[in-house]
Design a protein around this motif. Structure first.
Motif, PDB file in Angstrom:
ATOM      1  N   GLY A 178      64.863  20.784  25.842  1.00 19.35           N
ATOM      2  CA  GLY A 178      63.825  21.668  25.342  1.00 19.35           C
ATOM      3  C   GLY A 178      63.081  21.049  24.176  1.00 19.35           C
ATOM      4  N   TRP A 179      61.916  21.606  23.912  1.00 19.74           N
ATOM      5  CA  TRP A 179      61.139  21.283  22.714  1.00 19.74           C
ATOM      6  C   TRP A 179      60.874  22.591  21.965  1.00 19.74           C
ATOM      7  N   PHE A 180      61.088  22.525  20.675  1.00 20.66           N
ATOM      8  CA  PHE A 180      60.808  23.647  19.797  1.00 20.66           C
ATOM      9  C   PHE A 180      59.896  23.141  18.677  1.00 20.66           C
ATOM     10  N   ARG A 181      59.288  24.063  17.952  1.00 14.20           N
ATOM     11  CA  ARG A 181      58.476  23.658  16.812  1.00 14.20           C
ATOM     12  C   ARG A 181      58.625  24.671  15.678  1.00 14.20           C
ATOM     13  N   GLN A 182      58.394  24.173  14.478  1.00 12.07           N
ATOM     14  CA  GLN A 182      58.491  25.039  13.315  1.00 12.07           C
ATOM     15  C   GLN A 182      57.353  24.728  12.353  1.00 12.07           C
ATOM     16  N   ALA A 183      56.511  25.725  12.138  1.00 16.30           N
ATOM     17  CA  ALA A 183      55.404  25.616  11.188  1.00 16.30           C
ATOM     18  C   ALA A 183      55.887  26.095   9.820  1.00 16.30           C
ATOM     19  N   PRO A 184      55.219  25.682   8.744  1.00 23.83           N
ATOM     20  CA  PRO A 184      55.641  26.098   7.397  1.00 23.83           C
ATOM     21  C   PRO A 184      55.685  27.614   7.269  1.00 23.83           C
ATOM     22  N   GLY A 185      56.799  28.107   6.762  1.00 25.55           N
ATOM     23  CA  GLY A 185      56.943  29.533   6.543  1.00 25.55           C
ATOM     24  C   GLY A 185      57.220  30.347   7.783  1.00 25.55           C
ATOM     25  N   LYS A 186      57.421  29.680   8.915  1.00 24.19           N
ATOM     26  CA  LYS A 186      57.675  30.398  10.168  1.00 24.19           C
ATOM     27  C   LYS A 186      59.005  29.982  10.763  1.00 24.19           C
ATOM     28  N   GLU A 187      59.505  30.810  11.670  1.00 21.44           N
ATOM     29  CA  GLU A 187      60.746  30.478  12.348  1.00 21.44           C
ATOM     30  C   GLU A 187      60.497  29.414  13.420  1.00 21.44           C
ATOM     31  N   ARG A 188      61.573  28.708  13.742  1.00 24.94           N
ATOM     32  CA  ARG A 188      61.484  27.724  14.815  1.00 24.94           C
ATOM     33  C   ARG A 188      61.267  28.463  16.134  1.00 24.94           C
ATOM     34  N   GLU A 189      60.296  28.005  16.920  1.00 22.01           N
ATOM     35  CA  GLU A 189      59.955  28.704  18.159  1.00 22.01           C
ATOM     36  C   GLU A 189      60.008  27.788  19.366  1.00 22.01           C
ATOM     37  N   PHE A 190      60.294  28.394  20.492  1.00 26.67           N
ATOM     38  CA  PHE A 190      60.359  27.683  21.760  1.00 26.67           C
ATOM     39  C   PHE A 190      58.977  27.187  22.166  1.00 26.67           C
ATOM     40  N   VAL A 191      58.936  25.968  22.701  1.00 27.89           N
ATOM     41  CA  VAL A 191      57.692  25.411  23.210  1.00 27.89           C
ATOM     42  C   VAL A 191      57.781  25.181  24.720  1.00 27.89           C
ATOM     43  N   ALA A 192      58.810  24.433  25.137  1.00 31.07           N
ATOM     44  CA  ALA A 192      58.934  24.095  26.553  1.00 31.07           C
ATOM     45  C   ALA A 192      60.364  23.672  26.856  1.00 31.07           C
ATOM     46  N   ALA A 193      60.748  23.752  28.125  1.00 30.48           N
ATOM     47  CA  ALA A 193      62.065  23.310  28.555  1.00 30.48           C
ATOM     48  C   ALA A 193      61.976  22.769  29.967  1.00 30.48           C
ATOM     49  N   ILE A 194      62.956  21.949  30.326  1.00 27.90           N
ATOM     50  CA  ILE A 194      62.973  21.342  31.656  1.00 27.90           C
ATOM     51  C   ILE A 194      64.411  21.278  32.146  1.00 27.90           C
ATOM     52  N   SER A 195      64.591  21.514  33.437  1.00 32.78           N
ATOM     53  CA  SER A 195      65.919  21.496  34.035  1.00 32.78           C
ATOM     54  C   SER A 195      66.436  20.061  34.169  1.00 32.78           C
ATOM     55  N   PRO A 196      67.713  19.873  34.431  1.00 32.92           N
ATOM     56  CA  PRO A 196      68.256  18.517  34.521  1.00 32.92           C
ATOM     57  C   PRO A 196      67.557  17.642  35.559  1.00 32.92           C
ATOM     58  N   SER A 197      67.186  18.206  36.672  1.00 30.64           N
ATOM     59  CA  SER A 197      66.519  17.426  37.721  1.00 30.64           C
ATOM     60  C   SER A 197      65.053  17.194  37.414  1.00 30.64           C
ATOM     61  N   GLY A 198      64.503  18.010  36.526  1.00 28.03           N
ATOM     62  CA  GLY A 198      63.081  17.930  36.239  1.00 28.03           C
ATOM     63  C   GLY A 198      62.226  18.803  37.142  1.00 28.03           C
ATOM     64  N   ILE A 199      62.841  19.474  38.090  1.00 31.46           N
ATOM     65  CA  ILE A 199      62.080  20.279  39.049  1.00 31.46           C
ATOM     66  C   ILE A 199      61.529  21.546  38.405  1.00 31.46           C
ATOM     67  N   SER A 200      62.324  22.147  37.521  1.00 33.56           N
ATOM     68  CA  SER A 200      61.906  23.406  36.895  1.00 33.56           C
ATOM     69  C   SER A 200      61.481  23.188  35.456  1.00 33.56           C
ATOM     70  N   THR A 201      60.341  23.771  35.117  1.00 33.81           N
ATOM     71  CA  THR A 201      59.840  23.685  33.744  1.00 33.81           C
ATOM     72  C   THR A 201      59.445  25.073  33.253  1.00 33.81           C
ATOM     73  N   TYR A 202      59.487  25.244  31.946  1.00 36.28           N
ATOM     74  CA  TYR A 202      59.218  26.541  31.333  1.00 36.28           C
ATOM     75  C   TYR A 202      58.385  26.301  30.075  1.00 36.28           C
ATOM     76  N   TYR A 203      57.433  27.193  29.813  1.00 38.43           N
ATOM     77  CA  TYR A 203      56.535  27.013  28.683  1.00 38.43           C
ATOM     78  C   TYR A 203      56.316  28.316  27.934  1.00 38.43           C
ATOM     79  N   ALA A 204      56.096  28.184  26.651  1.00 40.65           N
ATOM     80  CA  ALA A 204      55.623  29.319  25.868  1.00 40.65           C
ATOM     81  C   ALA A 204      54.182  29.603  26.282  1.00 40.65           C
ATOM     82  N   ASP A 205      53.793  30.853  26.242  1.00 46.37           N
ATOM     83  CA  ASP A 205      52.437  31.227  26.642  1.00 46.37           C
ATOM     84  C   ASP A 205      51.384  30.497  25.821  1.00 46.37           C
ATOM     85  N   SER A 206      51.702  30.226  24.573  1.00 50.35           N
ATOM     86  CA  SER A 206      50.720  29.617  23.673  1.00 50.35           C
ATOM     87  C   SER A 206      50.377  28.170  24.042  1.00 50.35           C
ATOM     88  N   VAL A 207      51.231  27.520  24.828  1.00 46.87           N
ATOM     89  CA  VAL A 207      50.982  26.111  25.181  1.00 46.87           C
ATOM     90  C   VAL A 207      50.781  25.906  26.675  1.00 46.87           C
TER      91      VAL A 207
END
Length: 124
Positions: A35-64
């Motif tokens: 997975g990838w997460f990000r944290q902006a100053p003064g904000k909580e760490r948030e989910f960005v994207a994730a990928i399954s072990p095979s790479g077949i399945s991916t998941y994204y935050a709506d913002s990206v």
């Protein structure tokens, strides 16, 4: 034990692109969700994207969704985050993470291993 070294951050103008890389040590890389997460100053760490072990399945935050692409190369033990059409609100420290247990991709508690976090700054 998994060690993650992420790289590729920097300063870019709005509308530009960057690619982050996450190199992993250990044999378990190909068995783990990443997975990838990000944290902006003064904000909580948030989910960005994730990928399954095979790479077949991916998941994204709506913002990206539609702008970022997560991928992986199991032969190289490396995960990537291609970021296009960057916006000032994408400015943050970005962390790659290896997910060690079953459960929601969005829950950062399920990721025991983390990279050091390169800074991404998008200027307007």
């Amino acid at each position: 034990q998994v060690q993650l070294v992420d790289s590729g951050g920097g300063l870019v103008q709005a509308g530009g692109s960057l690619r982050l890389s996450c190199a992993a040590s250990g044999r378990t890389f190909r068995n783990n969700d990443m997975g990838w997460f990000r944290q902006a100053p003064g904000k909580e760490r948030e989910f960005v994207a994730a990928i399954s072990p095979s790479g077949i399945s991916t998941y994204y935050a709506d913002s990206v969704k539609g702008r970022f692409t997560i991928s992986r190369d199991n032969a190289k033990n490396t995960a990537y985050l291609q970021m296009n059409s960057l916006r000032p609100e994408d400015t943050a420290v970005y962390y790659c993470a290896s997910k060690g247990m079953s459960g929601s991709y969005y829950n950062r508690i399920l990721y025991p291993y983390w990279g050091q976090g390169p800074q991404v700054t998008v200027s307007s």
